[in-house]
Scaffold this active site. Sequence first.
Site, PDB file in Angstrom:
ATOM      1  N   VAL A 292       0.835  -1.211   0.000  1.00 22.01           N
ATOM      2  CA  VAL A 292       0.000   0.000   0.000  1.00 22.01           C
ATOM      3  C   VAL A 292       0.866   1.256   0.000  1.00 22.01           C
ATOM      4  CG1 VAL A 292      -1.732   1.302   1.297  1.00 22.01           C
ATOM      5  CG2 VAL A 292      -1.879  -1.192   1.211  1.00 22.01           C
TER       6      VAL A 292
ATOM      7  N   LYS B 232     -13.948  -2.795  13.063  1.00 24.15           N
ATOM      8  CA  LYS B 232     -14.414  -1.711  12.183  1.00 24.15           C
ATOM      9  C   LYS B 232     -15.713  -1.088  12.705  1.00 24.15           C
ATOM     10  CE  LYS B 232     -12.189  -3.583   8.076  1.00 24.15           C
ATOM     11  NZ  LYS B 232     -12.357  -4.353   6.843  1.00 24.15           N
TER      12      LYS B 232
ATOM     13  N   ASP C 298     -11.965  -8.771  12.798  1.00 26.82           N
ATOM     14  CA  ASP C 298     -11.630  -7.609  11.988  1.00 26.82           C
ATOM     15  C   ASP C 298     -12.870  -6.735  11.750  1.00 26.82           C
ATOM     16  OD1 ASP C 298      -9.493  -6.312  10.566  1.00 26.82           O
ATOM     17  OD2 ASP C 298     -10.675  -6.734   8.757  1.00 26.82           O
TER      18      ASP C 298
ATOM     19  N   ALA D  80     -11.474   0.824   3.328  1.00 32.04           N
ATOM     20  CA  ALA D  80     -10.334   1.290   2.516  1.00 32.04           C
ATOM     21  C   ALA D  80     -10.527   2.742   2.075  1.00 32.04           C
ATOM     22  CB  ALA D  80     -10.102   0.355   1.331  1.00 32.04           C
TER      23      ALA D  80
ATOM     24  N   GLU E  23      -6.113 -11.987   5.787  1.00 31.57           N
ATOM     25  CA  GLU E  23      -4.859 -11.819   6.529  1.00 31.57           C
ATOM     26  C   GLU E  23      -4.079 -13.126   6.375  1.00 31.57           C
ATOM     27  OE1 GLU E  23      -4.129  -9.094   8.635  1.00 31.57           O
ATOM     28  OE2 GLU E  23      -5.936  -8.107   7.905  1.00 31.57           O
TER      29      GLU E  23
END
Length: 814
Positions: A475, A681, A677, A610, A666
Amino acid sequence: MNVLKFGGTSVGSAKNINSVISILDDYSKTDKVICVVSAVGGITDKLLKAGELAQTKNKDYISEFETISEIHHTILSKLVPSEGDAISNHLNDKLQELRNLLDGIFLINEISPKTSDKLVSFGELLSSFMIAETMKKRGLDCLRKNSQELIVTNSNFTKAEVLYDQTNQNIRHYFSEAKQQITILPGFISKSEQGEITTLGRGGSDFTAAIVAAALNVNRLEIWTDVSGMYTTNPKMVKQAFPIEHLSYQEAMELSHFGAKVLYPPTVQPVLNLNIPIHIKNTLEPEAFGTKISNDSNGNSNAVKGISNINNIALLTLQGNGMVGIPGFSKRLFETLAQEKINVIFITQASSEHSICFGIDIKDSQRAKKAIDSTFENEISLHKIDPIIVETDLSIIALVGDKMKSHQGISGKMFSTLGKNNINIRAIAQGASEKNISAVISENDVKKALNTLHERFFEAKTKQLNVFITGVGNVGERLVEQIKQQRKYLKEQLKINLKIVGLSNSRTMIFDEGGLSLKDWKTNLASGEKASLNGFLEQAIKLNLRNSIFVDVTANEDVSNLYAAYLKHSIAVVACNKIACSSAFENYNSLKELSRKYNAPFLFETNVGAGLPVIDTLNNLVASGDKITSIQAVLSGSLNFVFNNFNDSTKFHDVVKQAQKEGYTEPDPRIDLSGVDVARKILILARESGTEMNLSDIENTSFLTKANLDSNSVEDFYNTLIDDEAHFQKLYSSAKANDCQLKYVAEFNNGKAKVGLKEIPKGHPFYNLEGKDNIVMYYTQRYPEQPMIIKGAGAGADVTASGLFADIIRTGNK
Ligand code: ADP
Ligand code: ASP
Ligand code: MG
């Protein structure tokens, strides 16, 4: 008659002296010229250093002397190569005289101000001699006159005061009879009535020229130096500074008093009364306009004309209850300072009269303290006032402009700009005339303050962002490439000058204060210094650049543990690392508070969805007064991939394997499949909606079996998936029977959050979600039935990098 003064750099090399001679040659074709010269650049400092060494019995004064001697010989040999004998003999005689003086200082182990003046006078005497002789050799009608025979002063050595009556008479008389077309005068040096050598103060050659110009009432005075005029601020500190075309005498005086070294402050006074304009010009670029200082109106110029600074300031505070309402305190205070010949640069007095605060040169601070404490000995012993407080390592910065008084809000802008960059202001003064607003700040902050104020007042349309990126993996690399591609657009269209100043991966790191070249950044990074998280932080702090932004593109907890330290130094933090925002509520909250306190944005848009504007939209809703009642979302690209591809003709194990292979999970797929995960969020979204919540408060009903959850390695986990295939097929067939799709959903309702697998019926916005897309639905007071929906690619290097990029730009708008 023209009066031109050439400074140290202008006469600092044979090449520059040749430029000076050609300028003088040109001028002398139409009129007589008086040329005042400084010592060769750096020589006055070297003379003082040699004197200091000799006085302290350090024999290194001899090598200092030899350097001085060599500099002059080198210049002279280049100016008059073949016929230099008589001239170089004379130069040797003068240098021998200097050597004798230094030997004398060494012997008696003492240097008085009087001897110091005699010592430094050699600088101007030598330079004026070399220049005049060269010009004569080249056939110019030129003569040197020793200005000590013209300028008469009192005996205040090292900064003598001019006795104008006698001085003016001498100058007028000499020039009324002088026949030569060009006269060279050494600047800076003078003589007392008793005939002792005196000087006019450091930088005083400008003053010599002004005295001569005024005595002869010439049309204009020209100061030739190494920059193209008086700049908006010190060009050595601020790259974007530019020359100011016109200044009034007052503005020039204020700027020079407050540190613009290009003009020695007393220079303005003699010419001001006679309205003689001063023109500052660049010897190395004579065609540049420079700066004209005069009484002419400045047209439509900026209200703020320039920003200057003086370093090495000590701030002294006299305070105590015994001062209130009793007259005479300030009189006694300033009389004491005057007796000690201490120059006061800055004064403020609180209206309560409880304290007086003033700024002086740091070198005078101990002497001032001693004298003032002794003046007020009685009051101090009676506890009416406190012993004087001395603070050091400070600087004064000043905004200057005649028209500031008719513009509101300039001081507000000045202080808010400094505040935003976490520059602490120790004291403020604004003269009643409002031509000058000054502030005392730490010397460490001067460069940042000048740059940020310059940006605010002179480059209103451009803003520089200084970025430090840690983690240039997949990234991070995309981010650097996107910045590289967009830089021109940002500069031209958005007026943002984005510089990557620091770059690091886990092995190496590189920095460049002026912005790293992005052409070969990978090669350069590979040969950088050894990476260290603390070293990266320290460098960002040390550089102390305005609008600094730290970008965390790692998934590393040690990196997120340093956010607080960055924020405390007013460095904004932009992170795609989720650890900090999903850690204990106290930690998340304290980072938010630090961000507010230090005016440093803390942005983490890429933590959820994202590059999708999930958090920014939420923040905008909340900031505009809306209330979030419910959030429904599909936030895991990996779980979407898995359930979009799993059916009765595939195997759950194989689909998860494929997801991992294609980089959607992952390295340990349990983090995604267990729902942790997604829980992180929705936790972040709940917190951003204003709810105090921790990860443990989130209900997580796993669709995995106990055996899957209890597995103690990735391999073991995959084996349990094979064993439990029937369990997963059951989930699928139940959904199919109900005409539903399986989606892993995160929900936030009335302060509670949960995550889990759900059967989504046809027609529901989640039903047709494809690939790795994410979707978030906000139900709010303003959107009660039809939610606000954000949908799109929620994973991938490119979109995550562009989300980080957007956050970086957003910090610039805060
Ligand atoms: P000279 O030897 O010609 O007298 P100085 O060194 O005394 O030159 O003054 C010129 C220097 O002043 C410049 O090189 C620059 O570094 C410094 N300076 C500080 N502030 C300013 C300003 N506002 N504008 C121009 N120069 C400045
Ligand atoms: N040579 C002196 C100095 O360096 C005077 C001047 O250059 O103006 O201070
Ligand atoms: Mg100067």
